[in-house]
Structure formats: structure tokens, C-alpha cells
Design a protein around this motif. Structure first.
Motif, PDB file in Angstrom:
ATOM      1  N   TYR A 100      53.293  32.085   0.445  1.00 13.85           N
ATOM      2  CA  TYR A 100      51.946  31.590   0.705  1.00 13.85           C
ATOM      3  C   TYR A 100      52.133  30.109   1.046  1.00 13.85           C
ATOM      4  CZ  TYR A 100      48.844  35.314  -1.082  1.00 13.85           C
ATOM      5  OH  TYR A 100      48.118  36.457  -1.276  1.00 13.85           O
ATOM      6  N   ALA A 107      42.853  31.488  -1.159  1.00 17.40           N
ATOM      7  CA  ALA A 107      42.553  31.538  -2.593  1.00 17.40           C
ATOM      8  C   ALA A 107      41.342  30.691  -2.973  1.00 17.40           C
ATOM      9  CB  ALA A 107      43.784  31.110  -3.387  1.00 17.40           C
ATOM     10  N   GLU A 110      39.631  32.047  -6.263  1.00 18.87           N
ATOM     11  CA  GLU A 110      40.490  31.842  -7.416  1.00 18.87           C
ATOM     12  C   GLU A 110      40.483  30.385  -7.851  1.00 18.87           C
ATOM     13  OE1 GLU A 110      41.413  35.647  -5.667  1.00 18.87           O
ATOM     14  OE2 GLU A 110      41.224  33.656  -4.785  1.00 18.87           O
ATOM     15  N   HIS A 135      42.434  25.329  -3.791  1.00 13.05           N
ATOM     16  CA  HIS A 135      42.892  26.596  -3.228  1.00 13.05           C
ATOM     17  C   HIS A 135      44.280  26.484  -2.619  1.00 13.05           C
ATOM     18  CE1 HIS A 135      41.111  24.181  -0.090  1.00 13.05           C
ATOM     19  NE2 HIS A 135      41.801  24.862   0.791  1.00 13.05           N
ATOM     20  N   ALA A 140      46.189  29.340  -8.115  1.00 12.34           N
ATOM     21  CA  ALA A 140      45.195  30.012  -7.279  1.00 12.34           C
ATOM     22  C   ALA A 140      45.872  30.988  -6.324  1.00 12.34           C
ATOM     23  CB  ALA A 140      44.374  28.979  -6.506  1.00 12.34           C
ATOM     24  N   LYS A 141      46.968  30.575  -5.704  1.00 14.70           N
ATOM     25  CA  LYS A 141      47.661  31.438  -4.753  1.00 14.70           C
ATOM     26  C   LYS A 141      48.294  32.640  -5.457  1.00 14.70           C
ATOM     27  CE  LYS A 141      48.447  27.985  -1.207  1.00 14.70           C
ATOM     28  NZ  LYS A 141      49.390  27.182  -0.426  1.00 14.70           N
ATOM     29  N   HIS A 144      45.613  35.112  -6.411  1.00 12.26           N
ATOM     30  CA  HIS A 144      45.166  35.838  -5.215  1.00 12.26           C
ATOM     31  C   HIS A 144      46.178  36.917  -4.844  1.00 12.26           C
ATOM     32  CE1 HIS A 144      44.578  36.577  -0.877  1.00 12.26           C
ATOM     33  NE2 HIS A 144      43.300  36.316  -1.116  1.00 12.26           N
TER      34      HIS A 144
END
Length: 526
Positions: A100, A107, A110, A135, A140-141, A144
């Protein structure tokens, strides 16, 4: 004197630079790798670990060949990478998916959930990353990915930042518990800090989502600054790269942080690493929290200082998009910009085309341009976009200064300032400070400095900087332009906060367009 290799993984290519302690840069080579995007999902941005490692091999062998250097003479190799670029791996550190990439913005939800729960739980860590979790960052990643890849969850062992994954690969580490993780990467993007015993508590992470049950233990290993060794080059990768096995590899870091070191950063300096986006890096002996910045992390830039990171989500990408819409190239569109004067276009452009990284930390914003008329051109917009990124930078530097970060010298590093004197002059005028620009490419000098330290060539970063860093070209503020920008800046600042915050207090924008016209007319008449 030992020769070392400094490696810089960028968004589209890897650069390998050879240096020695007396001569400085010997030579540089680079190799590209693809960036995967999807037209149907503009937030999607990934890259393959295998593609990147193959590019590293090509660039290393090329720089050795072109400069007639025997790979057996390379005494150390150090590497920095983009971030937060996150890769999920299995129990043997084999990738379960692509990275990512830092510019993958999927994300959003998230990140919002992390921010909301952190404030509800009064989590101290959220204050150290500016009060808003982005994000663009690790948790967050990863969340996700876990939510959207149920078929791979049972094989998931841990997630690694790009710099840690490359170091583990090169040193032959296959056990997640034995990974030496970058304090720079984990501090700025994963809320790690020794002040609260590392990562946020498991109770917080599990409350965020049961998919995070046990995640704190899975993100194990040692967390270290870059004055420590991550490991030693394995025989397998030494053979592929044409180097000597067993040479040291220090713990890695993010490219912008080491770019700042390579640009000569010292306490009191702010380094704008201007490329596709802008990372703004400073360091201070005293640790103070700065609302809205990307992180305040001990040891992240220089092991003896607290690193402060901020930035713009898009800079060069904005310039490229303007040129693309005009069916031309930035270098062609920029021809003649040196004749433009401050504020002459009558345009005021907010640099939110890829959201706001600092200080609003709002991914849902979009680019805004005020003042269009029927005769404006793409070149006018390009000039206004450069002015807009400078105004945005001024907002960030003012926030940092308000919270105790010394802002004495401005250094424009990264690729764009090397080839855009207009940008450097605008920044000097908007910030009303001299802007220093390394006289040559400083990218990967930072990784070279840490490689030289790992090889024992220098005793300190400062000693290495004195020998390796480039001299500066200086852009001084121009009083007439400073006066114009001091009129435009309050207009920009007012619009920035009025439009960029969902809960912003009512603000009057009715004078904005007339003032832009008035300033432009005055400028053109002089």
C-alpha cells in the motif's frame, strides 16, 4: 577511505549513489519500477516488492559498472524509502500483497475511526501525531487490508514498512520477531513512542476492530534509530547485487527524513523536500507537541534530536496535472514563468488536489482556484499553484513556530528545487526568508551519510555532513514581492481555514475576489 552505497527508493524509481568520505559523491544510477493505479479507483496506488528489489539490483550493478568500482570495495549500504508504504507478509516474511504505497488513500474510513476512538479514549499517542490520524499511515492501511482481504487473513503474520522490509530482505531475516524496525517509520506513522512503551495498548487496538486482536504482538521486533545496525548483507543478495557479503546495513528511515540530513539539516533548519508531494522536516532538542503535524518523534531524523514532520499531499503532482490537462509538459509550460510578478495572475490556488496532509489532515478536500476570468491560461494556473504551495508551507511553518520549533533557515531540497528557480524565489518571497538550495542533487546523500557512519568513516552525523553535503545557492526575498504576498497571504489563510474544516466558524469571503483583482491590477500597472 571506504566507499559506501546510499539507496533511495522513490515513488517511481530507486537511486543508488556511491560515496566516499573525502570525495563525496562518486556516481549515481537509477532504475524504474511501475506504479499500479486504477482509473475506477483514484485512491488506489500499489507497488510490487519484487519489482523494487529487481530495480535495486539493476541500479547497483549499473553504478558500479559506470564508475569502474569493484563491488567488493563497498563497505556498507544504507537505504531510505517512501512512507507510509505498508506490506502485509506471512510467517516467513513473504509478501501477501503489494505495498500500500504512501499515496494510496483508500483507508479514509479507517483513519477517521482511529482518530475518533483515540480522542474518545483520551489516547496520548494521537496528540503526538497532530491530533488526527491520517489515511496515509500504517494502522489505517493495515486495517483496510485486513477488512478487504478475508481470504489472506489466516496467513497474515505481520506488516512491515517499506524500509524495514527491504532491510530484512537484504539481510536474510525471515522471522518477524527478529525484524529491526525503524523508529522513524513506526514513530511517525504507527504511533510508536517509548514514552508509552511503544505502540498503543492492545485494548485500544482491539476496540477499534476485533481484526486487530493480537496485532501489537505481531508488530514485534526491536524498534531502533538509524545509528543502529539492522543486519548484514546476505550472501544471496550480495551475489545478485555484485557486492561483498557481510557488510553492515543500518536501520532505515523515510526518504524525506534522510534527505533532510543529506541537505545539511541542523537544529533551527526547516527542510522542504519538494517532489511529487512535499515533506517538511525539522528537528529540535526540546520536544513539544505541534497540533496538525504528521508527527513528533524522538530520534526520527537525527538520533540525538526530536524529529518533526509535516507536509503537502501534492506539489509536483499538482504541477503535472495542470500540464496534463493542457496537453503539454511541465518544463514546457514553465517556460516564461520567470517574467511573472507576484500576484499578477489574480488567481489564488489552494493546494488540496490530493487532500490536506498538514495541518487540517483532511483527505476529502479538493483543489480550489479563485479568480478565474476568460483570458487565464494554464501557465497562469501553474504560477498560481506554485504560489499556493508556498502559502500552504507558510501556514505550516507558522504553526510549527507557534509551538516551539525553531525556524531559522529554510532549505529547499528534493528534485523540483534543483530545476525550478521560480519556485525557490517565490518561496523566499512568500516566507520572507532566504531559501537555501543544495547546489546539486542531494537525494540519497542522507542514506550515504548513514552508510558512512555504519562503515566507521565518521564519528558523527555532523562530521559526515561537513564532508559530504553540498554548498548552497541562496534565493533572497525581494521586498516588492514580499509586500504583495503579505497582502495575498491573509486571503489565502482565511480561505484555507474557512473551506478546509467542516466545523469552521463563519468567515467572510466576500472581499476575496475583489481583493485579488485589485492586487493583480496594481501589480500589472507597476
Amino acid at each position: 577511505m571506504p566507499i559506501v552505497a546510499g539507496v533511495d527508493f522513490g515513488t517511481l524509481s530507486v537511486r543508488v549513489t556511491l560515496l566516499d568520505s573525502t570525495q563525496g559523491r562518486i556516481g549515481t544510477a537509477s532504475a524504474e519500477y511501475p506504479l499500479h493505479r486504477r482509473r475506477e479507483d483514484p485512491d488506489y496506488a500499489t507497488q510490487s516488492h519484487a519489482d523494487q528489489m529487481q530495480a535495486l539490483v539493476r541500479a547497483t550493478r549499473q553504478v558500479l559498472t559506470e564508475n569502474n568500482i569493484n563491488g567488493q570495495d563497498i563497505a556498507a549500504i544504507a537505504l531510505d524509502t517512501t512512507g507510509s508504504s505498508v506490506i502485509p507478509v506471512d510467517a516467513t516474511l513473504q509478501p501477501l500483497d503489494d505495498y500500500y504505497l504512501w499515496c494510496d488513500h483508500r483507508a479514509h474510513n479507517e483513519a477517521r475511526q482511529i482518530t475518533e476512538l483515540a480522542h474518545a479514549e483520551d489516547l496520548e499517542a494521537i496528540q503526538w501525531c497532530g491530533g488526527v490520524y491520517s489515511h496515509e499511515w500504517g494502522f489505517a492501511k493495515l486495517l483496510h487490508w485486513l477488512r478487504n482481504n478475508p481470504d489472506k487473513r489466516d496467513r497474515f503474520a505481520t506488516a512491515l514498512e517499506h524500509c524495514d522490509m527491504v532491510a530484512a530482505t537484504l539481510t536474510g531475516v525471515t522471522d518477524p520477531a527478529k525484524v529491526r524496525r525503524s523508529a522513524c517509520a513506526m514513530g511517525h506513522k504507527w504511533m510508536w513512542n517509548p514514552k508509552w512503551d511503544g505502540l498503543p495498548p492492545q485494548s485500544f487496538l482491539s476496540k477499534l476492530d476485533p481484526l486487530f486482536d493480537g496485532i501489537r504482538a505481531k508488530l514485534g521486533g526491536e524498534y531502533l534509530a538509524s545509528d543502529h545496525i539492522a543486519g548484514y548483507l546476505s550472501s544471496e543478495w550480495a551475489e545478485k547485487m555484485g557486492l561483498k557479503p557481510g557488510i553492515p546495513i543500518p536501520v532505515g528511515a523515510f526518504d524525506a527524513h534522510w534527505d533532510a540530513i543529506g541537505a545539511g539539516c541542523r537544529e533551527g533548519d526547516v527542510v522542504n523536500v519538494v517532489g511529487t508531494s512535499t515533506c517538511i522536516i525539522a528537528m529540535a532538542k526540546k520536544t513539544e507537541l505541534v497540533p496538525g503535524v504528521c508527527g513528533v518523534v524522538p530520534g526520527s531524523v537525527h538520533p540525538s534530536y526530536t524529529g518533526i514532520e509535516a507536509g503537502l499531499s501534492a506539489t509536483g503532482d499538482i504541477f503535472e496535472s495542470i500540464a496534463r490537462r493542457a496537453n503539454t509538459k511541465v518544463r514546457d509550460l514553465a517556460q516564461g514563468l520567470e517574467a511573472y510578478r507576484a500576484g499578477q495572475t489574480g488567481l489564488l490556488r489552494l493546494s488540496w488536489d490530493n487532500g490536506d496532509r498538514t495541518i487540517l489532515v483532511n483527505p476529502e478536500l479538493g483543489g480550489v482556484t479563485f479568480g478565474w476570468n476568460l483570458l487565464h491560461t494554464a501557465q497562469d494556473e501553474l504560477f498560481a499553484a506554485i504560489e499556493g504551495t508556498a502559502f500552504h508551507t507558510r501556514i505550516i511553518l507558522e504553526r510549527m513556530a507557534e509551538h516551539g520549533v525553531p525556524v531559522e533557515r529554510i532549505i529547499n531540497a528534493g528534485g523540483i528545487p534543483q530545476n525550478n528557480a521560480v519556485l525557490n524565489q517565490i518561496y523566499a518571497n512568500v516566507l520572507n526568508k532566504p531559501v537555501l538550495v543544495p547546489d546539486g542533487t542531494s537525494t540519497s546523500l542522507g542514506s550515504g551519510i548513514f552508510a558512512l557512519l555504519a562503515a566507521g568513516a565518521f564519528k558523527s552525523i555532523e562530521e559526515a555532513q561537513q564532508s559530504v553535503c553540498l554548498r548552497y545557492r541562496t534565493f533572497l526575498p525581494q521586498s516588492d514581492a514580499v509586500a504583495v504576498y503579505d497582502q495575498l497571504y491573509p486571503l489565502y489563510r482565511n480561505a484555507y481555514f474557512a473551506l478546509g474544516q467542516p466545523d469552521a466558524a463563519p468567515a467572510s469571503l466576500g472581499t476575496l475576489l475583489p481583493e485579488l483583482r485589485k492586487i493583480a491590477a496594481t501589480t500589472r500597472s507597476q
